[in-house]
Scaffold this motif. Structure first.
Motif, mmCIF file in Angstrom:
data_model
loop_
_atom_site.group_PDB
_atom_site.id
_atom_site.type_symbol
_atom_site.label_atom_id
_atom_site.label_comp_id
_atom_site.label_asym_id
_atom_site.label_seq_id
_atom_site.Cartn_x
_atom_site.Cartn_y
_atom_site.Cartn_z
ATOM 1 N N ASN A 99 0.789 -1.235 0.000
ATOM 2 C CA ASN A 99 0.000 0.000 0.000
ATOM 3 C C ASN A 99 0.819 1.282 0.000
ATOM 4 O OD1 ASN A 99 -2.395 -1.492 0.054
ATOM 5 N ND2 ASN A 99 -2.348 -1.641 2.287
ATOM 6 N N GLU A 104 0.761 4.102 -6.309
ATOM 7 C CA GLU A 104 -0.598 4.212 -6.842
ATOM 8 C C GLU A 104 -0.632 4.495 -8.347
ATOM 9 O OE1 GLU A 104 -3.186 3.166 -5.335
ATOM 10 O OE2 GLU A 104 -2.043 2.789 -3.509
ATOM 11 N N TYR A 107 -0.046 1.161 -10.022
ATOM 12 C CA TYR A 107 -1.247 0.327 -9.965
ATOM 13 C C TYR A 107 -2.281 0.813 -10.988
ATOM 14 C CZ TYR A 107 -0.077 -2.154 -5.576
ATOM 15 O OH TYR A 107 0.487 -2.961 -4.618
ATOM 16 N N ARG A 177 -7.385 -2.972 -5.231
ATOM 17 C CA ARG A 177 -7.722 -1.724 -5.916
ATOM 18 C C ARG A 177 -8.823 -1.898 -6.947
ATOM 19 N NH1 ARG A 177 -3.404 -1.722 -3.443
ATOM 20 N NH2 ARG A 177 -2.466 0.179 -2.591
ATOM 21 N N GLY A 243 -7.518 -5.810 1.139
ATOM 22 C CA GLY A 243 -8.653 -5.104 0.553
ATOM 23 C C GLY A 243 -9.958 -5.645 1.098
#
Length: 367
Positions: A99, A104, A107, A177, A243
């Motif tokens: 994370n 990000e 991803y 995600r 998640g």
């Protein structure tokens, strides 16, 4: 096999400040984090082509050199400021790799590539999860001896290789995600890591999650009976949430059909093997007897011993008829064995095509 976890217990002596708020307590743990290296560059980027369903897909994206280099140079140790139990600090450690906020954009770019395939092929949530899983499973399994701790997912992608925890972190990060309920399965006793995904059925042990092995191509929901190094997963895993989205895997009924077909077909092949061996031996002995009898009859014919020759004709014909019947029966069993072996091998080697494997498995079980 995963790499080791580095955790350091840091003893901190705090002094109260002069202000009204007093001193601030440090966090319980400071996990690894990426510090981008500005000006970094990449020599090359991997291109991934992998089997999916009845074809192949290709993934090619760019990654930020600064973030990739920062991941490479990161301090991968977990700094503990309190004496936490393993059940407390191990999740903190692995969640930090999955994370880290600097990943990000990576991803997002990778997910955009997957979504393009999803939209083109009209994939539902189950097939989309299998697409992402097939991609991660296709990444070569290899341990980097120069790194003693896990990799960040951006590293695994950029390196084009990883071991069980590296690949599991990448898959869990992607599925989280995309809105799936997903966790890491940490097997401390066996030094292994896998992924668990929320599912309707095919739950792994005492969890509500389906098992996903990331080190090789395998079906969602079918854990390996033994790992490639001979290890059997005998312990219950520590479940590390990554998640908590609403999406889940709903194809477990089809996976269970495939698993049943694998079990039944393997058992049938194993049962047929000694039967075929025994019949082959009997046929060989019978063939030798018939050939010997034929040679004797030929000699009788040449010597003019017609009466003895005629006496042996019915026996020869009966033996030949029985032999031919036995050959036909043997060939029927042999064909069944070959067909069953072909089915088993197809199911084993086509874990990337659950819909197609299910149709074959269902047809076999209905025969």
């Amino acid at each position: 096999m995963w790499k080791q976890i580095s955790a350091i217990l840091v003893l901190v002596v705090m002094t109260l400040g002069a202000g009204c708020l007093g001193g601030l307590s440090p966090p319980a743990a400071v996990p690894p984090t990426i510090v981008p290296v500005e000006g970094a560059s990449l020599d090359h980027l991997p291109v991934y082509t992998f089997p999916f369903e009845d074809g192949e897909e290709t993934i090619r994206i760019g990654i930020d050199p600064a973030v990739y280099a920062g991941a490479k140079e990161a301090d991968r140790r977990l700094h503990l400021y309190r004496d936490l139990s393993e059940e407390e600090w191990i999740p903190i450690y692995y969640q930090a790799f999955a994370n880290d906020s600097h990943q990000e954009p990576f991803y997002a770019n990778l997910i955009a590539a997957f979504r393009e395939i999803r939209d083109r092929e009209g994939l539902d949530d189950d097939r989309y999860l299998e697409l992402v899983t097939a991609f991660v499973q296709s990444i070569p399994y290899r341990t980097d001896d120069s790194i003693t701790e896990p990799k960040f997912p951006i590293e695994t992608y950029g390196d084009g290789e990883g071991d069980c925890d590296d690949k599991s972190l990448l898959l869990a990060g992607l599925l989280a995600r995309e809105g799936y309920r997903v966790a890491l399965f940490y097997f401390g006793d066996e030094a292994h890591m896998a992924v668990g995904v929320g599912s309707a059925g095919c739950h792994y042990r005492n969890t509500p999650l389906a098992y996903i092995e990331t080190t090789n191509a395998s079906y969602v929901g079918i854990p390996p009976p033994v790992l490639s190094n001979g290890t059997v997963l005998a312990s219950d895993p520590l479940v590390i949430p990554v998640g908590d989205g609403p999406r889940y895997y709903a194809a477990c009924d089809q996976v269970m059909t495939i698993e049943r077909a694998l079990s039944v077909s393997r058992a049938r092949v194993e049962a047929l093997a000694p039967e075929l061996g025994m019949r082959a031996g009997e046929l060989e002995a019978e063939k030798e007897y018939i050939e010997s009898l034929g040679a004797r009859m030929a000699a009788l014919s040449r010597s003019g011993e017609v009466r003895e020759y005629n006496r042996l004709v019915p026996e020869y014909n009966r033996k030949a008829r029985d032999y031919n019947d036995a050959v036909r029966s043997y060939n029927t069993l042999l064909e069944e064995s070959r067909t069953t072996v072909d089915l088993y091998n197809h199911l084993v080697t086509h874990a990337h095509d659950r819909p197609g494997s299910y149709l074959r498995a269902r047809a076999y079980l209905r025969e």
